[in-house]
Design a protein around this motif. Structure first.
Motif, PDB file in Angstrom:
ATOM      1  N   LEU A  33       4.731   1.616   5.544  1.00 31.19           N
ATOM      2  CA  LEU A  33       4.034   2.891   5.525  1.00 31.19           C
ATOM      3  C   LEU A  33       3.154   2.939   4.282  1.00 31.19           C
ATOM      4  O   LEU A  33       3.452   2.282   3.281  1.00 31.19           O
ATOM      5  CB  LEU A  33       5.019   4.060   5.489  1.00 31.19           C
ATOM      6  CG  LEU A  33       5.705   4.460   6.788  1.00 31.19           C
ATOM      7  CD1 LEU A  33       6.800   5.497   6.502  1.00 31.19           C
ATOM      8  CD2 LEU A  33       4.707   5.027   7.787  1.00 31.19           C
ATOM      9  N   ALA A  34       2.091   3.723   4.332  1.00 35.94           N
ATOM     10  CA  ALA A  34       1.185   3.773   3.185  1.00 35.94           C
ATOM     11  C   ALA A  34       0.622   5.168   2.999  1.00 35.94           C
ATOM     12  O   ALA A  34       0.389   5.899   3.967  1.00 35.94           O
ATOM     13  CB  ALA A  34       0.045   2.773   3.362  1.00 35.94           C
ATOM     14  N   ASP A  35       0.423   5.551   1.730  1.00 39.20           N
ATOM     15  CA  ASP A  35      -0.381   6.721   1.410  1.00 39.20           C
ATOM     16  C   ASP A  35      -1.569   6.254   0.575  1.00 39.20           C
ATOM     17  O   ASP A  35      -1.947   5.078   0.637  1.00 39.20           O
ATOM     18  CB  ASP A  35       0.445   7.811   0.725  1.00 39.20           C
ATOM     19  CG  ASP A  35       1.174   7.331  -0.533  1.00 39.20           C
ATOM     20  OD1 ASP A  35       0.702   6.370  -1.165  1.00 39.20           O
ATOM     21  OD2 ASP A  35       2.215   7.915  -0.882  1.00 39.20           O
ATOM     22  N   ASP A  36      -2.158   7.133  -0.208  1.00 38.33           N
ATOM     23  CA  ASP A  36      -3.417   6.794  -0.865  1.00 38.33           C
ATOM     24  C   ASP A  36      -3.301   5.595  -1.792  1.00 38.33           C
ATOM     25  O   ASP A  36      -4.189   4.732  -1.816  1.00 38.33           O
ATOM     26  CB  ASP A  36      -3.946   7.999  -1.649  1.00 38.33           C
ATOM     27  CG  ASP A  36      -4.446   9.099  -0.728  1.00 38.33           C
ATOM     28  OD1 ASP A  36      -4.685   8.809   0.458  1.00 38.33           O
ATOM     29  OD2 ASP A  36      -4.582  10.242  -1.195  1.00 38.33           O
ATOM     30  N   ASP A  37      -2.222   5.504  -2.584  1.00 33.35           N
ATOM     31  CA  ASP A  37      -2.148   4.424  -3.563  1.00 33.35           C
ATOM     32  C   ASP A  37      -0.893   3.569  -3.448  1.00 33.35           C
ATOM     33  O   ASP A  37      -0.732   2.619  -4.201  1.00 33.35           O
ATOM     34  CB  ASP A  37      -2.269   4.972  -4.988  1.00 33.35           C
ATOM     35  CG  ASP A  37      -1.072   5.822  -5.408  1.00 33.35           C
ATOM     36  OD1 ASP A  37      -0.261   6.181  -4.520  1.00 33.35           O
ATOM     37  OD2 ASP A  37      -0.955   6.135  -6.600  1.00 33.35           O
ATOM     38  N   THR A  38       0.002   3.889  -2.521  1.00 31.95           N
ATOM     39  CA  THR A  38       1.286   3.197  -2.433  1.00 31.95           C
ATOM     40  C   THR A  38       1.555   2.720  -1.018  1.00 31.95           C
ATOM     41  O   THR A  38       1.300   3.445  -0.052  1.00 31.95           O
ATOM     42  CB  THR A  38       2.437   4.124  -2.870  1.00 31.95           C
ATOM     43  OG1 THR A  38       2.183   4.605  -4.198  1.00 31.95           O
ATOM     44  CG2 THR A  38       3.773   3.401  -2.849  1.00 31.95           C
ATOM     45  N   VAL A  39       2.085   1.496  -0.908  1.00 28.67           N
ATOM     46  CA  VAL A  39       2.614   0.989   0.355  1.00 28.67           C
ATOM     47  C   VAL A  39       4.129   0.927   0.213  1.00 28.67           C
ATOM     48  O   VAL A  39       4.652   0.500  -0.825  1.00 28.67           O
ATOM     49  CB  VAL A  39       2.043  -0.401   0.697  1.00 28.67           C
ATOM     50  CG1 VAL A  39       2.695  -0.958   1.959  1.00 28.67           C
ATOM     51  CG2 VAL A  39       0.549  -0.323   0.888  1.00 28.67           C
TER      52      VAL A  39
END
Length: 364
Positions: free
Chosen positions: A247-253
């Protein structure tokens, strides 16, 4: 400090997601698409709470009301769904003095729990914070129990620097040319089921029955963009041998689910190659962190530590310690039974509960 707390409606989720985007403490699990599907999957009622100072949002707290039998509980996230982090996330506080920021933070939590006490009146509350939410003192001052949780995070810089930081065996595993016809790449939705099947089999081999939240994950695979949910798969001679659901958000996987020991004996380090592909794709996408999701299991930590991660702390916050453990286990068992009867492909987990504890979350 007076903070006005409001529960947003579904037609206001654009406003919610803008707050998520602006908060340095929010995670992919805070996004409205995830929250809606968590509520649907668990049968819980979602309370997306936002605190405002005037017109300015200062923090969010997604809570889920669970009512079983005579008891109400508030969770963030709800049990039995494999959502790693939720809890409060602050925003618009970076430029404030420490004194003002701490007052505003206290006001946010006071407002949220005043709202919850008046609306839900939960017998127990459980919150699992994200690793960037670093101040749980207001919970402690309010009488909540706080337990540290741990995860490893790899700081993503560039490929050469990453390899140089890895242990020698990790570097060798990634750099070696293998005499095998293999591929490691992100695949489509069909690969999600293969990864979940492998995880379930591995748990059963270890006599650790597990219930995978398949419908929740399948719904997420449809709802989230490809760059936010990716099933990474390693194939040898075209056959599936291992995978990681990221899963990923803006700056982190997030290394969310998978990465278990391959069932076939193959002459290559499957999980090293999978993790490396996730990291290099994250770098190409401009992301700077790879959360390995967990650093509390000694046996698994030896593998994760070879990527030179930073140890980060999150927290489990809960109220009413006398009821908390028994009621949480009872609820999780109830959910597994319910999903199994609904044909969700799950199995139950054995456990010893008193009749009173099991009755806390019996079907109404």
């Amino acid at each position: 400090m007076s903070i006005d707390v409001t529960r947003l409606d579904a037609d206001e989720f654009d406003e919610w997601d803008r707050a998520v985007d602006r908060s340095p403490e929010a995670t992919v699990f805070h996004r409205s698409a995830v929250l809606e599907r968590l509520a649907d999957y668990t049968g819980a009622e979602l309370y997306p709470l936002v605190g405002y100072k005037g017109q300015e949002p200062v923090g969010i707290l997604p809570l889920f009301e669970v009512e079983k039998g005579p008891m109400r509980a508030a969770f963030s996230p709800p049990p039995a769904a494999w959502a790693e982090y939720l809890g409060p996330a602050r925003l618009n506080m970076a430029k404030l003095s420490r004194r003002k920021a701490e007052r505003r933070h206290q006001g946010l939590l006071d407002g949220c729990f005043e709202y919850v006490d008046e609306t839900i009146d939960p017998a127990i509350t459980r919150i699992d914070t994200g690793p960037r939410y670093d101040d749980v003192r207001p919970f402690q001052w309010g009488g909540y129990e706080v337990e540290p949780q741990y995860t490893y995070v790899v700081e993503l810089t560039d490929e050469a620097d990453l390899l140089d930081r890895f242990s020698s065996d990790a570097r060798s595993n990634i750099d070696t040319s293998y005499d095998a016809d293999y591929t490691v790449r992100a695949e489509g939705e069909r690969a999600v089921g293969r990864i979940l099947d492998q995880v379930e089999r591995r748990y059963r081999e270890q006599d650790r029955p597990v219930s995978m939240p398949r419908r929740f994950i399948d719904d997420l695979a449809v709802a989230l963009p490809d760059e936010q949910l990716r099933p990474y798969v390693c194939r040898v001679d075209g056959e599936f041998v291992g995978g990681i659901l990221a899963l990923a958000d803006d700056d982190t996987v997030y290394r969310w689910i998978g990465g278990v020991r391959p069932e076939r004996d193959v002459a290559l380090p499957v999980n090293d190659l999978l993790d490396w592909r996730v990291m290099t794709d994250a770098l190409a996408d401009g992301r700077s962190r790879y959360d390995l999701v967990g650093a509390g299991a000694e046996r698994i930590n030896e593998y994760k530590a070879k990527f030179d991660p930073v140890l980060e702390t999150s927290y489990r916050v809960h109220s009413n310690p006398l009821l908390f453990d028994a009621a949480s286990w009872a609820y999780e068992q109830f959910e597994r039974r319910r999903l199994s009867m609904a044909g969700d492909g799950t199995d139950g987990r054995s456990g010893l509960l008193s009749g009173a504890a099991a009755g806390l979350f019996d079907r109404k």
